[in-house]
Each structure stands twice: as C-alpha cells, then as structure tokens.
Write a protein that holds these residues in place. Structure first.
Motif, PDB file in Angstrom:
ATOM      1  N   ASN A  54       0.817  -1.207   0.000  1.00 51.35           N
ATOM      2  CA  ASN A  54       0.000   0.000   0.000  1.00 51.35           C
ATOM      3  C   ASN A  54       0.856   1.264   0.000  1.00 51.35           C
ATOM      4  O   ASN A  54       0.510   2.258  -0.633  1.00 51.35           O
ATOM      5  N   GLN A  63      -7.479   0.642  -2.766  1.00 49.93           N
ATOM      6  CA  GLN A  63      -6.346   0.490  -1.859  1.00 49.93           C
ATOM      7  C   GLN A  63      -6.718  -0.181  -0.541  1.00 49.93           C
ATOM      8  O   GLN A  63      -5.831  -0.607   0.190  1.00 49.93           O
ATOM      9  N   ARG A 115      -6.121   5.385  -1.074  1.00 51.40           N
ATOM     10  CA  ARG A 115      -5.474   5.024   0.190  1.00 51.40           C
ATOM     11  C   ARG A 115      -5.841   5.996   1.303  1.00 51.40           C
ATOM     12  O   ARG A 115      -6.138   5.598   2.433  1.00 51.40           O
TER      13      ARG A 115
END
Length: 419
Positions: free
Chosen positions: A70, A182, A329
């Motif tokens: 990530n 994400q 994210r």
C-alpha cells in the motif's frame, strides 16, 4: 547504445547449444562489462529486508508486508510512466503534481458532482492524458527542454490543485469502489488462483518462445534456465500470496483482515501491459531507438516527435492512475496530494530500479523493483523510529548511489565495447 532489434544468429547443426554453465559465464561477462541491469536493486532490496527484519522483527510480519504494498503502490505506478520519458533521455518534474491534479478531478467528479466511480476515473485519466499531450507538444514541437517545461508544470499544477480544492479544503471520497482500490482485499482462494494463472501464463509464453527459437535454429537460453525462472516466479508469488493470506486482524470477531490487497493485481496488470508494449511491439522498439540515438532513429523513418509526445502522454496518464491510488489510500484528496516527496520517490524508484537517466536503457520492471526499495527504506526507518529528515537523507544517498552505479556501468560498457 541500445539497438532497436535483437540480433538473431543462425545456429549450425554441429554447433553445441548453450548450457547453464555457459549461460552463467555469459551473464557474469555482461555484468563485468557494465551491464548490471536490475542486479543492484535486487541485492539492495534483499540486504535492506534482511537488516530491517533483524533490527525490527515487526518488519517481516504479514501486516507490515501488506502495508509495504500500500505504501509503495502509487509511487511505483507513477514511476512506470516515468520510465517511458527517461528512456528518451527526457525528464518529467511535474509527474507528482500531475497525479495531484488528477486526484482532485477524481474527488470533485465523484464527491462534489456525484458521478459514478467509473466516470470519475475516466475523467482523471483523460485529464492526465491532456496534460501529457500539452507537455509533449511543448517539448517535441516547440523545442523547449523537458526540464524547463515540466518544472513550469511542477509550479503551475500546484496552483491548479489549490484552485480545484478551493484554496485548501479537503474532499472526502465516499464511493466504496474508489476507496476499495487500496483498502479492499481479494479472497484468499482467488489470490491463489490469480497467482497460479500468472505463473501458468508466464510459463506458456516462455516455453513457446524457447520452442520456436529452437525450431528455427536460433541461439536461445538453455531450457533449464527457462525452467529456473518459472520456478523462481512461482516461489516468489507463492510466498507473497501465502503471507498476504494470513490473518492480520487483532480481533477476528470484529473484522477479518486477510487476503491480497486489490492494488497488487492492478500493478501486476500494468506491469505486464507496459512490458509487452516495450518488448513486443514496434512502438516499444521505436522508444528504445529514439532514446539510443534520436538522429539515427529519425533517419530510419521513425516519427521522433510523435514518439516523444506519446511518451509524455503515457507518463501523465500513469501519474493520473497513481493519483487515483493515492486518493483511494487516504480516502480523501487535499492540496498536498501529489506534492511533498511523491515526485522524488517516483524518479528515485525508476533510477534505483536500473533505468538510466541518459536514455535508451530501462524496463517497466525497474519501477516496481525501485518502488519496493523506496517503500522498504521508508517503512523500515519508520519502524526504527527515525525522523523524516533521516529518511530523506538515506533515500537521497540510495538514489545518488544508484545514479553513480548507472554512470560507472555506462563508462565501463563504453570501455569494453559493450554498449
């Protein structure tokens, strides 16, 4: 200089085929001649992982392993696009803030205007392509150096992000599909199936290529080497999927957290796509040709301006995808999205992975390897409690080392006639 086509040598019936030993000797000879490829990045990645695992055992846990993907995903994707520009001997200093502009477009279209996720993604990528087209036109047609054009973009796009974000507001992304890029996981069984499909696909392509070259009497790698590469890929993917499929939740009664992050196969698809474009298409050969010798490519009938413009379009489009991943994210977009160290890490990832700053040498895989090195450095330093200043210093030193290795290897290649 990188040649545009491979030189195929006919192999007479009485000539012995290459063995594993001769293949290894040839590889060592190329390394000694300055053709290091991704070897420094791979060795650096192994050493860094080993050191951080010993110093901070938490580094090599399943939770942190997933976190590494990530952390490095957006940088690796932006670096993939930068590879195309760097192969031409150009630079794009605006890629970071291009990702920020496209992320801001994504957030405004999805959250403020309320359009579906696929419309928002399309709008962001089209914005990136328009930016790349503009930069490429100014470089190729007007003749402004890419450093100047993209530095101007670096400054201007910061202002564009501020304007899109209403001078400092934060736009939260609520669309589950966008957030899931994400933050969602692939079911463990599907993860194993995808890994098996990847290995099977690679094995099919590699074995068919070996069979065709052998049937035509061309010099090719020993079958044992091909099988070793297939086995190596199967081992790496198997270990990765096995670790990612471990339970990472502290309380499984509340939520389960296991499986491969969705962003991993996305990066895999992009890697395969652009690797195919560079290695198996006329366009890819033209990219290397222009990067190796622009004037020679022009005389060979290649439309150099079109190649240069298209490289900037691809670079900015990939920056847009990187911005989408970063926005997913963070679950939001703010004026700092795409700023700070994004560009530095992306350029660093490409160079650390083995792509030359002088043009004509590099692979899309370099972006992934270099992105992994950058992510490991940032993550490991964070676990050790070092400040941001120390992280920047170490990353800068690694980038300088990679650029130094590139310069020395090119000098060595020139001295040995192994260009």
């Amino acid at each position: 200089m990188i040649t545009t086509t491979a030189v195929h040598k006919e192999q007479s019936p009485g000539l012995a085929r290459p063995t594993v030993a001769s293949h290894a000797r040839d590889y060592l000879r190329r390394v000694g001649g300055g053709d290091l490829g991704a070897l420094p990045a791979v060795l650096g990645l192994v050493v860094l992982c080993a050191v951080f695992s010993v110093v901070r055992p938490a580094f090599f846990t399943a939770a942190n392993f997933a976190n590494l993907f990530n952390q490095g995903a957006a940088v690796a994707v932006i670096a993939m696009g930068l590879i195309f520009v760097l192969l031409l001997g150009e630079i794009d200093l605006s890629a970071g803030f291009t990702s920020g502009v496209c992320a801001a477009i994504l957030a405004n279209v999805a959250t403020v205007l309320g359009y579906p996720w696929y419309v928002a993604i399309l709008a962001a990528i089209v914005t990136g392509m328009v930016i790349g087209l503009t930069l490429g036109f100014l470089v190729a047609k007007i003749g402004i150096p890419s450093f100047v054009v993209t530095l101007a973009g670096f400054l201007a796009f910061q202002g564009v992000v501020l304007l899109l974000m209403k001078e400092g507001t934060n736009i939260t992304i609520r669309d589950e599909a966008l957030v899931g890029i994400q933050n969602s996981k692939i079911p463990p069984a599907l993860g194993w199936l995808m890994a098996a499909a990847a290995v099977a696909g690679y094995a099919t392509v590699a074995l068919l290529r070996h069979q065709k070259r052998t049937a035509r009497g061309l010099i090719t790698e020993p079958l044992a080497v091909v099988l070793i590469r297939i086995g190596g890929l199967a081992l790496v993917l198997g270990l990765a999927v096995g670790i990612l499929n471990q339970e990472r939740s502290f309380n499984t009664l509340i939520i389960s957290n296991k499986g491969m992050p969705v962003v991993v196969p996305i990066i895999g698809v992009l890697l395969v796509l652009w690797t195919f474009v560079l290695n198996r298409t006329a366009y890819g050969r033209h990219i290397y040709a222009v990067g190796g010798n622009k004037e020679a490519a022009r005389r060979a009938g290649i439309n150099v301006d079109r190649i240069r413009i298209s490289a900037f379009v691809i670079c900015s489009a990939m920056a847009a995808i990187g911005g989408i991943i970063a926005a997913s994210r963070d679950r939001s977009v703010d004026p700092n999205t795409g700023g700070s160290n994004v560009l530095l890490y992306a350029v660093g990832a490409a160079v650390i992975g083995g792509t030359s700053l002088f043009g004509g040498k590099g692979r899309v895989l370099d972006a992934v390897l270099g992105g992994a090195v950058v992510a490991v450095i940032v993550n490991g330093m964070g676990l050790m409690g070092y400040s941001s200043g120390v992280k920047y210093v170490l990353t800068g030193l690694v980038l300088l080392l990679a650029a130094g290795v590139d310069a020395l290897s090119r000098r060595r290649a020139g001295a040995t006639g192994n260009r």
